[in-house]
Design a protein around this motif. Structure first.
Motif, PDB file in Angstrom:
ATOM      1  N   VAL A  11       0.838  -1.203   0.000  1.00 20.49           N
ATOM      2  CA  VAL A  11       0.000   0.000   0.000  1.00 20.49           C
ATOM      3  C   VAL A  11       0.875   1.255   0.000  1.00 20.49           C
ATOM      4  CG1 VAL A  11      -1.649   1.338   1.382  1.00 20.49           C
ATOM      5  CG2 VAL A  11      -1.992  -1.115   1.049  1.00 20.49           C
ATOM      6  N   PHE A  12       1.908   1.266   0.827  1.00 23.73           N
ATOM      7  CA  PHE A  12       2.823   2.405   0.842  1.00 23.73           C
ATOM      8  C   PHE A  12       3.515   2.572  -0.505  1.00 23.73           C
ATOM      9  CE2 PHE A  12       2.611   2.407   5.516  1.00 23.73           C
ATOM     10  CZ  PHE A  12       2.547   3.768   5.740  1.00 23.73           C
ATOM     11  N   GLU A  13       3.813   1.458  -1.175  1.00 22.07           N
ATOM     12  CA  GLU A  13       4.459   1.529  -2.487  1.00 22.07           C
ATOM     13  C   GLU A  13       3.545   2.196  -3.518  1.00 22.07           C
ATOM     14  OE1 GLU A  13       7.555   0.858  -5.224  1.00 22.07           O
ATOM     15  OE2 GLU A  13       7.533   0.578  -3.055  1.00 22.07           O
ATOM     16  N   VAL A  14       2.251   1.896  -3.459  1.00 20.10           N
ATOM     17  CA  VAL A  14       1.293   2.524  -4.372  1.00 20.10           C
ATOM     18  C   VAL A  14       1.188   4.015  -4.081  1.00 20.10           C
ATOM     19  CG1 VAL A  14      -1.163   2.615  -5.004  1.00 20.10           C
ATOM     20  CG2 VAL A  14      -0.002   0.407  -4.806  1.00 20.10           C
ATOM     21  N   VAL A  15       1.112   4.365  -2.803  1.00 19.69           N
ATOM     22  CA  VAL A  15       1.051   5.783  -2.425  1.00 19.69           C
ATOM     23  C   VAL A  15       2.325   6.498  -2.891  1.00 19.69           C
ATOM     24  CG1 VAL A  15       0.995   7.389  -0.470  1.00 19.69           C
ATOM     25  CG2 VAL A  15      -0.509   5.395  -0.498  1.00 19.69           C
ATOM     26  N   PHE A  16       3.465   5.835  -2.733  1.00 21.43           N
ATOM     27  CA  PHE A  16       4.734   6.409  -3.173  1.00 21.43           C
ATOM     28  C   PHE A  16       4.717   6.689  -4.677  1.00 21.43           C
ATOM     29  CE2 PHE A  16       8.887   5.398  -5.091  1.00 21.43           C
ATOM     30  CZ  PHE A  16       9.636   6.446  -4.602  1.00 21.43           C
ATOM     31  N   ALA A  17       4.241   5.729  -5.460  1.00 20.57           N
ATOM     32  CA  ALA A  17       4.216   5.904  -6.916  1.00 20.57           C
ATOM     33  C   ALA A  17       3.279   7.038  -7.331  1.00 20.57           C
ATOM     34  CB  ALA A  17       3.788   4.606  -7.580  1.00 20.57           C
ATOM     35  N   LEU A  18       2.115   7.115  -6.707  1.00 16.23           N
ATOM     36  CA  LEU A  18       1.166   8.172  -7.058  1.00 16.23           C
ATOM     37  C   LEU A  18       1.657   9.550  -6.596  1.00 16.23           C
ATOM     38  CD1 LEU A  18      -2.188   6.341  -6.249  1.00 16.23           C
ATOM     39  CD2 LEU A  18      -1.173   6.765  -8.507  1.00 16.23           C
ATOM     40  N   ALA A  19       2.255   9.596  -5.422  1.00 10.62           N
ATOM     41  CA  ALA A  19       2.731  10.878  -4.902  1.00 10.62           C
ATOM     42  C   ALA A  19       3.934  11.382  -5.698  1.00 10.62           C
ATOM     43  CB  ALA A  19       3.084  10.748  -3.427  1.00 10.62           C
ATOM     44  N   THR A  20       4.766  10.467  -6.186  1.00 12.87           N
ATOM     45  CA  THR A  20       5.919  10.878  -6.984  1.00 12.87           C
ATOM     46  C   THR A  20       5.466  11.604  -8.237  1.00 12.87           C
ATOM     47  OG1 THR A  20       7.210   9.030  -6.156  1.00 12.87           O
ATOM     48  CG2 THR A  20       7.999  10.056  -8.149  1.00 12.87           C
ATOM     49  N   ASN A  21       4.390  11.144  -8.821  1.00 19.70           N
ATOM     50  CA  ASN A  21       3.830  11.795 -10.005  1.00 19.70           C
ATOM     51  C   ASN A  21       3.394  13.227  -9.700  1.00 19.70           C
ATOM     52  OD1 ASN A  21       3.834  10.741 -12.522  1.00 19.70           O
ATOM     53  ND2 ASN A  21       1.807   9.821 -12.398  1.00 19.70           N
ATOM     54  N   ALA A  22       2.884  13.444  -8.508  1.00 21.17           N
ATOM     55  CA  ALA A  22       2.337  14.754  -8.153  1.00 21.17           C
ATOM     56  C   ALA A  22       3.406  15.754  -7.715  1.00 21.17           C
ATOM     57  CB  ALA A  22       1.307  14.596  -7.038  1.00 21.17           C
ATOM     58  N   THR A  23       4.644  15.324  -7.528  1.00 14.22           N
ATOM     59  CA  THR A  23       5.668  16.239  -7.017  1.00 14.22           C
ATOM     60  C   THR A  23       6.149  17.244  -8.056  1.00 14.22           C
ATOM     61  OG1 THR A  23       7.492  14.764  -7.587  1.00 14.22           O
ATOM     62  CG2 THR A  23       6.543  14.535  -5.380  1.00 14.22           C
ATOM     63  N   GLU A  24       5.909  16.969  -9.325  1.00 18.97           N
ATOM     64  CA  GLU A  24       6.372  17.836 -10.422  1.00 18.97           C
ATOM     65  C   GLU A  24       7.864  18.115 -10.282  1.00 18.97           C
ATOM     66  OE1 GLU A  24       3.869  21.287 -10.773  1.00 18.97           O
ATOM     67  OE2 GLU A  24       2.039  20.080 -10.694  1.00 18.97           O
ATOM     68  N   GLY A  25       8.640  17.037 -10.258  1.00 19.94           N
ATOM     69  CA  GLY A  25      10.090  17.175 -10.136  1.00 19.94           C
ATOM     70  C   GLY A  25      10.538  17.587  -8.745  1.00 19.94           C
ATOM     71  N   PHE A  26       9.783  17.219  -7.751  1.00 17.39           N
ATOM     72  CA  PHE A  26      10.054  17.558  -6.355  1.00 17.39           C
ATOM     73  C   PHE A  26      10.106  19.065  -6.133  1.00 17.39           C
ATOM     74  CE2 PHE A  26      11.449  13.192  -6.679  1.00 17.39           C
ATOM     75  CZ  PHE A  26      10.846  12.638  -5.571  1.00 17.39           C
ATOM     76  N   THR A  27       9.278  19.793  -6.878  1.00 11.00           N
ATOM     77  CA  THR A  27       9.164  21.235  -6.680  1.00 11.00           C
ATOM     78  C   THR A  27       7.964  21.598  -5.813  1.00 11.00           C
ATOM     79  OG1 THR A  27       7.878  21.487  -8.713  1.00 11.00           O
ATOM     80  CG2 THR A  27      10.276  21.762  -8.877  1.00 11.00           C
ATOM     81  N   GLN A  28       7.069  20.651  -5.566  1.00  9.10           N
ATOM     82  CA  GLN A  28       5.892  20.873  -4.720  1.00  9.10           C
ATOM     83  C   GLN A  28       6.165  20.275  -3.341  1.00  9.10           C
ATOM     84  OE1 GLN A  28       3.256  22.652  -5.905  1.00  9.10           O
ATOM     85  NE2 GLN A  28       4.519  22.874  -7.749  1.00  9.10           N
ATOM     86  N   LEU A  29       6.001  21.083  -2.296  1.00  8.41           N
ATOM     87  CA  LEU A  29       6.388  20.670  -0.947  1.00  8.41           C
ATOM     88  C   LEU A  29       5.585  19.484  -0.430  1.00  8.41           C
ATOM     89  CD1 LEU A  29       7.995  21.086   1.653  1.00  8.41           C
ATOM     90  CD2 LEU A  29       6.213  22.676   2.381  1.00  8.41           C
ATOM     91  N   TRP A  30       4.261  19.587  -0.379  1.00  3.32           N
ATOM     92  CA  TRP A  30       3.456  18.549   0.269  1.00  3.32           C
ATOM     93  C   TRP A  30       3.494  17.220  -0.464  1.00  3.32           C
ATOM     94  CZ3 TRP A  30       3.075  19.333   5.041  1.00  3.32           C
ATOM     95  CH2 TRP A  30       2.950  20.620   5.552  1.00  3.32           C
ATOM     96  N   PRO A  31       3.386  17.180  -1.780  1.00  4.84           N
ATOM     97  CA  PRO A  31       3.545  15.879  -2.442  1.00  4.84           C
ATOM     98  C   PRO A  31       4.951  15.288  -2.250  1.00  4.84           C
ATOM     99  CG  PRO A  31       2.420  17.391  -3.903  1.00  4.84           C
ATOM    100  CD  PRO A  31       2.901  18.194  -2.721  1.00  4.84           C
ATOM    101  N   SER A  32       5.964  16.144  -2.161  1.00  4.16           N
ATOM    102  CA  SER A  32       7.330  15.658  -1.934  1.00  4.16           C
ATOM    103  C   SER A  32       7.463  15.044  -0.547  1.00  4.16           C
ATOM    104  CB  SER A  32       8.335  16.792  -2.100  1.00  4.16           C
ATOM    105  OG  SER A  32       8.315  17.287  -3.411  1.00  4.16           O
ATOM    106  N   LEU A  33       6.861  15.685   0.451  1.00  7.80           N
ATOM    107  CA  LEU A  33       6.895  15.131   1.805  1.00  7.80           C
ATOM    108  C   LEU A  33       6.112  13.829   1.894  1.00  7.80           C
ATOM    109  CD1 LEU A  33       6.478  18.368   3.967  1.00  7.80           C
ATOM    110  CD2 LEU A  33       8.561  17.027   3.551  1.00  7.80           C
ATOM    111  N   LEU A  34       4.978  13.766   1.194  1.00  9.34           N
ATOM    112  CA  LEU A  34       4.191  12.532   1.156  1.00  9.34           C
ATOM    113  C   LEU A  34       4.983  11.416   0.481  1.00  9.34           C
ATOM    114  CD1 LEU A  34       1.533  11.024   1.637  1.00  9.34           C
ATOM    115  CD2 LEU A  34       0.756  11.887  -0.579  1.00  9.34           C
TER     116      LEU A  34
END
Length: 86
Positions: A11-34
């Motif tokens: 489950v954490f792996e799925v959340v990791f994959a989806l959140a990585t998509n939302a980070t926009e190159g790790f420029t977004q703080l909250w998705p990067s922390l997630l």
């Protein structure tokens, strides 16, 4: 109990994959922390699942990788190699 831990890691792996998509190159703080929290949680639960019982780490990693990824290139290489070369 090990199966529950491994399911938690998946489950954490799925959340990791989806959140990585939302980070926009790790420029977004909250998705990067997630993403960082999900990666940490996945590794934590994977370590619990492999140490909680006699589950060897190989099958645990193969189960976490998902269907189709467990065979890997080594099985294809073995199938294509002439017999006796191994």
């Amino acid at each position: 109990m090990a199966g529950i831990y491994l399911l938690g890691a998946a489950v954490f792996e799925v959340v990791f994959a989806l959140a990585t998509n939302a980070t926009e190159g790790f420029t977004q703080l909250w998705p990067s922390l997630l993403t960082a929290a999900a990666a940490t949680g996945g590794i934590f639960f994977l370590s619990l699942g492999t140490s909680a019982s006699a589950t060897p780490s190989g099958p645990a990693r193969a189960g976490r990788a998902g269907p189709g990824r467990g065979a890997g290139p080594s099985a294809a290489t073995r199938a294509a190699a002439p017999s006796g070369s191994w």
